[in-house]
Design an enzyme around this catalytic site. Structure first.
Site, short mmCIF file in Angstrom:
data_model
loop_
_atom_site.label_atom_id
_atom_site.label_comp_id
_atom_site.label_asym_id
_atom_site.label_seq_id
_atom_site.Cartn_x
_atom_site.Cartn_y
_atom_site.Cartn_z
N LYS A 217 0.93 -1.02 0.02
CA LYS A 217 0.11 0.09 0.04
C LYS A 217 0.94 1.12 0.03
CE LYS A 217 -3.73 -1.91 2.67
NZ LYS A 217 -4.88 -1.56 1.80
N ARG B 232 -10.21 -11.42 2.37
CA ARG B 232 -11.00 -12.63 1.89
C ARG B 232 -10.25 -13.92 1.67
NH1 ARG B 232 -11.62 -9.21 -3.76
NH2 ARG B 232 -11.12 -7.58 -2.12
#
Ligand code: BES
Ligand code: MN
Ligand code: ZN
Length: 514
Positions: free
Chosen positions: A291, A365
């Site tokens: 990120k 996820r």
């Protein structure tokens, strides 16, 4: 920090000791303007008499104020044009008198949501007052008192690691109600929910240097262990033996290995088994798909879903709710390193389904897939609900106060939405369009973890649904990325972690009790 001590007392009890009194104020009764029916154009504004806005007034209270104080308060309400709106607070100083300070707090329509704001406003105004006395409105229902107490307890939350931090000056809030016994259940529920929310906030506020998966797991056990909650913590070796390769892949880049925590509250005679799954990424750098600085800033909170489901189990145990609840929290730190998983890898999840990793930053996820598959295959859930700070797209769509709710089953979606509404948290149901599911296709695996083409929160939900297996029809997913954190204090939220989801889950669990 322990919970604020909130005491419900009968009228007259320990009256003289408080130097600060808080009185309830109701808005002016809505009066219809005499010319309301006439179009405004027929009466030029200049001809209208200057109508005095009707003033708010002291509400009927569980304990009447002395006449002189009532008169002064009433005059002051008009002077300051108190609206009576829930949580609006104005202060009447009374130098040389007792009580020396009277706060007048608006109660709006005096329902649970309004009194939640009142409780929060009062503890904020009284943060430097050791033992304020708050007089509840007369005839308050149990729900309203629950809201008042919950708002006070949640609004009084503080988190600090500062060496110079002083203990809070506000020590005890005395609440005068007509009949304290009537509100014992409301007080118990508010206290349990607040304690569990404080735990969830503490866990999410803790910096990730301290909060590695082992620490997070230990905190979950410490908080629930004495209450009859059973726990199993799987360490990396056991995760490998049993095939939890999603959790191992995401946790592989960190020097501090992943865990899977399984908490079980299984009261005798429970008819329903609820399995709650919470994302427990103790820090999300994005991994190899790293990120940028801005996006990484708050990523210590990426375990907020996990914290919420741990909180829900704590509250269920504190309240001895007759519902079986299992919480599953896959805990991992998503780091880039020589041992990190990479784009292009294929992960074989618990139960055998495979994911092609396209973006290591879509890691939530990947760990949830293992936990959902395990819940479906091993735990025989009647309902399966997961909470996760899953996508930035969630807050793009719904902002910071509303979570995204996904479920195929309408009744389940409605029940969760109703619980959220009653609890003072908001969700908005989002669609699960089958035609978007093909975005999950992969040439080399069952699904890919980061489809492009928008609707980021929706496709993340569709990905998770693939792992719910036979439980798909009883599954709901809540993407709470935005609501997990508050940039400022407002009502019962304090700045920082909100503990979002604990309140909704506890309400909902309570609603399952026959
Ligand atoms: N933890 C983040 C989502 C997030 C972002 C939560 C901001 C709270 C605030 C999640 O792991 C993530 O990085 N999601 C990616 C998914 C993408 C790579 C498909 C995202 O939302 O950008
Ligand atoms: Mn991520
Ligand atoms: Zn994440």
């Amino acid at each position: 920090m322990p919970l604020l001590d909130v005491r419900l007392v009968a009228p007259g009890a320990a009256r003289s000791s408080a130097s600060v009194l808080v009185l309830p104020v109701r808005p002016a009764a809505e009066t219809e303007a005499p010319d309301a029916e006439q179009p405004a154009t027929e009466q030029p504004a200049t001809e209208q008499p200057a109508t005095e806005q009707p003033a708010a007034s002291l509400a009927g209270a569980a304990e009447p104020a002395p006449d002189a104080l009532s008169a002064a308060a009433t005059a002051y309400l008009a002077d300051v044009k108190h609206s009576g709106k829930a949580g609006e607070l104005r202060t009447l100083p009374r130098p040389g008198e007792k009580p020396a300070t009277v706060h007048m707090v608006g109660i709006g329509d005096a329902d649970e949501a309004a009194l939640r704001k009142v409780g929060a406003a009062v503890v904020r105004a009284c943060s430097d007052t050791p033992t304020p006395r708050l007089v509840a409105p007369a005839d308050a229902g149990a729900d309203a008192i629950r809201g008042l107490v919950e708002g006070a307890l949640l609004g009084a939350y503080r988190f600090t690691l500062a060496s110079k931090a002083e203990p809070p000056k506000l020590r005890r809030l005395t609440v005068v109600v007509e009949d304290p016994d009537r509100y014992a259940d409301a007080l118990a529920k508010a206290t349990a929910v607040a304690q569990a929310t404080h735990l969830a906030r503490d866990l999410a506020n803790m910096p990730s240097a301290a909060k590695d998966p082992a620490w997070f797991a230990a905190q979950a056990l410490k908080a629930t262990g004495k209450l009859g909650v059973k726990a199993v913590v799987r360490e990396p070796a056991r995760l490998a033996e049993e095939g939890f390769n999603g959790i191992l892949a995401v946790g592989g880049g960190s020097a501090r290995g992943p865990r899977l925590v399984e908490l079980k509250w299984a009261p005798r005679g429970a008819k329903t088994h609820v399995v709650l799954v919470g994302k427990g990424i103790t820090f999300d750098t994005g991994g190899i798909s790293i990120k940028p600085m801005q996006g990484m800033q708050l990523m210590k909170k990426d375990m907020s879903g996990g914290a919420a489901v741990i909180g829900a189990v704590l509250a269920a145990a504190l309240l001895k709710l007759p519902v079986k609840v299992t919480a599953l929290v896959p805990m991992a730190e998503n780091m880039p390193s020589g041992s990190a998983y990479r784009p292009g890898d294929v992960v074989r999840h618990y139960g055998g389904r495979t994911s092609e990793i396209r973006n290591t930053d879509a890691e939530g996820r990947v760990v949830l897939a293992d936990a959902l598959a395990y819940a479906d295959k091993r735990l025989a859930p009647d309902v399966l609900v997961d909470l996760a700070t899953l996508t930035g797209a969630q807050s793009v769509a719904l902002g910071k106060r509303t979570a995204a709710l996904y479920a195929d089953d309408d009744a389940l979606a409605q029940a969760l939405a109703d619980a959220a509404e009653a609890a003072g948290e908001r969700v908005w149901r989002m669609p699960l369009p089958d035609e978007y599911a093909e975005k999950l296709d992969s040439d080399i695996a069952d699904v890919n973890n980061a489809p492009d083409g928008g609707a980021g929160s929706v496709v993340a939900a569709l990905y998770l649904r693939e792992f719910a297996g036979g439980s798909r029809g009883k599954w709901a997913h809540v993407d709470m990325s935005g609501p997990s954190w508050s940039d400022s204090a407002s009502d019962e939220l304090t700045k920082g972690a909100t503990g979002w989801g604990v309140r909704t889950l506890v309400r909902w669990l309570d609603s399952l009790v026959p």
